[in-house]
Design a protein around this motif. Structure first.
Motif, short mmCIF file in Angstrom:
data_model
loop_
_atom_site.label_atom_id
_atom_site.label_comp_id
_atom_site.label_asym_id
_atom_site.label_seq_id
_atom_site.Cartn_x
_atom_site.Cartn_y
_atom_site.Cartn_z
N MET A 1 0.85 -1.17 0.00
CA MET A 1 0.00 0.00 0.00
C MET A 1 0.90 1.23 0.00
SD MET A 1 -2.98 1.11 2.74
CE MET A 1 -2.35 0.04 3.97
N SER A 2 0.65 2.14 -0.93
CA SER A 2 1.45 3.36 -0.98
C SER A 2 0.58 4.57 -0.66
CB SER A 2 2.08 3.53 -2.36
OG SER A 2 1.07 3.66 -3.34
N ILE A 3 1.23 5.60 -0.18
CA ILE A 3 0.54 6.84 0.15
C ILE A 3 0.60 7.76 -1.06
CG2 ILE A 3 0.55 8.88 1.63
CD1 ILE A 3 1.61 7.11 3.87
N LEU A 4 -0.55 8.32 -1.39
CA LEU A 4 -0.67 9.24 -2.51
C LEU A 4 -0.73 10.66 -1.98
CD1 LEU A 4 -3.54 7.31 -4.32
CD2 LEU A 4 -1.10 7.16 -4.85
N PHE A 5 -0.15 11.59 -2.72
CA PHE A 5 -0.15 13.00 -2.35
C PHE A 5 -0.71 13.83 -3.49
CE2 PHE A 5 3.31 11.11 0.06
CZ PHE A 5 3.07 11.59 1.34
N ALA A 6 -1.36 14.93 -3.16
CA ALA A 6 -1.79 15.98 -4.07
C ALA A 6 -2.28 15.45 -5.42
CB ALA A 6 -0.68 17.01 -4.23
N ASN A 7 -1.57 15.76 -6.52
CA ASN A 7 -2.03 15.38 -7.86
C ASN A 7 -2.15 13.88 -8.05
OD1 ASN A 7 -2.06 18.07 -8.40
ND2 ASN A 7 -0.48 18.03 -9.96
N GLU A 8 -1.41 13.10 -7.31
CA GLU A 8 -1.53 11.65 -7.40
C GLU A 8 -2.92 11.20 -6.98
OE1 GLU A 8 2.91 10.03 -6.30
OE2 GLU A 8 1.66 10.76 -4.65
N ILE A 9 -3.52 11.91 -6.07
CA ILE A 9 -4.87 11.58 -5.61
C ILE A 9 -5.86 11.78 -6.74
CG2 ILE A 9 -6.74 12.19 -4.02
CD1 ILE A 9 -4.52 12.93 -1.98
N LEU A 10 -5.82 12.94 -7.39
CA LEU A 10 -6.73 13.21 -8.50
C LEU A 10 -6.53 12.18 -9.61
CD1 LEU A 10 -8.89 14.87 -9.91
CD2 LEU A 10 -7.06 16.37 -10.76
N ASP A 11 -5.29 11.89 -9.96
CA ASP A 11 -5.02 10.91 -11.01
C ASP A 11 -5.60 9.55 -10.65
OD1 ASP A 11 -3.67 12.89 -12.38
OD2 ASP A 11 -1.67 12.18 -11.79
N SER A 12 -5.46 9.14 -9.40
CA SER A 12 -5.97 7.84 -8.95
C SER A 12 -7.49 7.81 -8.92
CB SER A 12 -5.41 7.48 -7.58
OG SER A 12 -4.02 7.26 -7.67
N VAL A 13 -8.10 8.87 -8.40
CA VAL A 13 -9.57 8.93 -8.38
C VAL A 13 -10.11 8.88 -9.80
CG1 VAL A 13 -11.56 10.41 -7.85
CG2 VAL A 13 -9.75 10.12 -6.16
N LYS A 14 -9.52 9.66 -10.68
CA LYS A 14 -9.96 9.69 -12.08
C LYS A 14 -9.83 8.31 -12.72
CE LYS A 14 -9.03 12.05 -16.42
NZ LYS A 14 -8.23 13.09 -17.09
N LYS A 15 -8.70 7.66 -12.53
CA LYS A 15 -8.47 6.33 -13.09
C LYS A 15 -9.49 5.32 -12.55
CE LYS A 15 -4.99 2.68 -13.33
NZ LYS A 15 -3.67 2.25 -12.87
N GLU A 16 -9.72 5.35 -11.25
CA GLU A 16 -10.69 4.43 -10.65
C GLU A 16 -12.10 4.70 -11.16
OE1 GLU A 16 -10.05 1.73 -8.71
OE2 GLU A 16 -7.93 2.18 -9.01
N LEU A 17 -12.51 5.96 -11.23
CA LEU A 17 -13.84 6.29 -11.72
C LEU A 17 -14.02 5.86 -13.16
CD1 LEU A 17 -14.45 9.82 -10.15
CD2 LEU A 17 -15.34 7.62 -9.36
N GLN A 18 -13.00 6.05 -13.98
CA GLN A 18 -13.07 5.65 -15.39
C GLN A 18 -13.17 4.14 -15.55
OE1 GLN A 18 -9.52 7.68 -16.76
NE2 GLN A 18 -10.71 9.41 -17.56
N SER A 19 -12.68 3.39 -14.58
CA SER A 19 -12.73 1.93 -14.66
C SER A 19 -14.04 1.35 -14.11
CB SER A 19 -11.54 1.32 -13.90
OG SER A 19 -11.73 1.41 -12.50
N ALA A 20 -14.87 2.18 -13.51
CA ALA A 20 -16.12 1.70 -12.91
C ALA A 20 -17.03 1.09 -13.97
CB ALA A 20 -16.83 2.84 -12.20
N THR A 21 -17.62 -0.05 -13.62
CA THR A 21 -18.58 -0.70 -14.52
C THR A 21 -19.96 -0.83 -13.90
OG1 THR A 21 -17.93 -2.90 -13.76
CG2 THR A 21 -16.78 -2.02 -15.70
N GLN A 22 -20.04 -0.81 -12.56
CA GLN A 22 -21.33 -1.02 -11.91
C GLN A 22 -21.73 0.08 -10.94
OE1 GLN A 22 -20.89 -4.80 -10.00
NE2 GLN A 22 -20.80 -5.93 -11.92
N SER A 23 -20.79 0.51 -10.09
CA SER A 23 -21.20 1.45 -9.04
C SER A 23 -20.07 2.38 -8.63
CB SER A 23 -21.68 0.68 -7.79
OG SER A 23 -20.61 -0.03 -7.20
N VAL A 24 -20.48 3.53 -8.14
CA VAL A 24 -19.55 4.54 -7.60
C VAL A 24 -20.20 5.13 -6.36
CG1 VAL A 24 -18.53 6.82 -7.97
CG2 VAL A 24 -18.50 5.14 -9.82
#
Length: 133
Positions: A1-24
């Protein structure tokens, strides 16, 4: 598990949301209309189960920490909107399998959308069925 900071958070949230197929599920104390719109635009129109849980205290709206318009915007974009006055969590859950947990509210400053982002921290975690309950 790694800690995300600042822009890494937005990039990760965006990537996860884009991969959603059923629910958010977005769980956040503060939520701004422009940030919510940005996050919503990252989600496929195929995703039908979208939930937003916001603290939504009157003083949050008066101080400008949360926009009143997110309720109407959420409902008109197919979100179920929930309010909990004692909420302080900031969590983004995708398909009840992956989650980003940290300090970043769904605001431009919290997610470092634009130039003046906060120094936030978060981590991606696997979500267990009992966590969703």
């Amino acid at each position: 598990m790694s800690i995300l900071f600042a822009n890494e958070i937005l990039d990760s949230v965006k990537k996860e949301l884009q991969s959603a197929t059923q629910s958010v599920q977005i769980i956040t104390a503060y939520c701004k209309a422009s940030s919510f719109s940005y996050l919503n635009s990252c989600i496929s129109s195929e995703v039908k189960d979208k939930k937003l849980l916001v603290r939504f205290r009157m003083d949050d709206i008066i101080k400008g920490s949360t926009d009143f318009s997110i309720v109407e915007s959420g409902l008109s974009n197919g979100w179920s909107v929930f309010i909990r006055f004692d909420l302080h969590a900031k969590t983004y859950i995708v398909d009840n399998k992956r989650g980003l947990v940290g300090s970043a509210n769904a605001t431009n400053a919290g997610l470092s959308i634009g130039r003046n982002g906060n120094l936030e921290m978060a981590t991606l975690v696997d979500v267990e069925p009992q966590d969703v309950e």
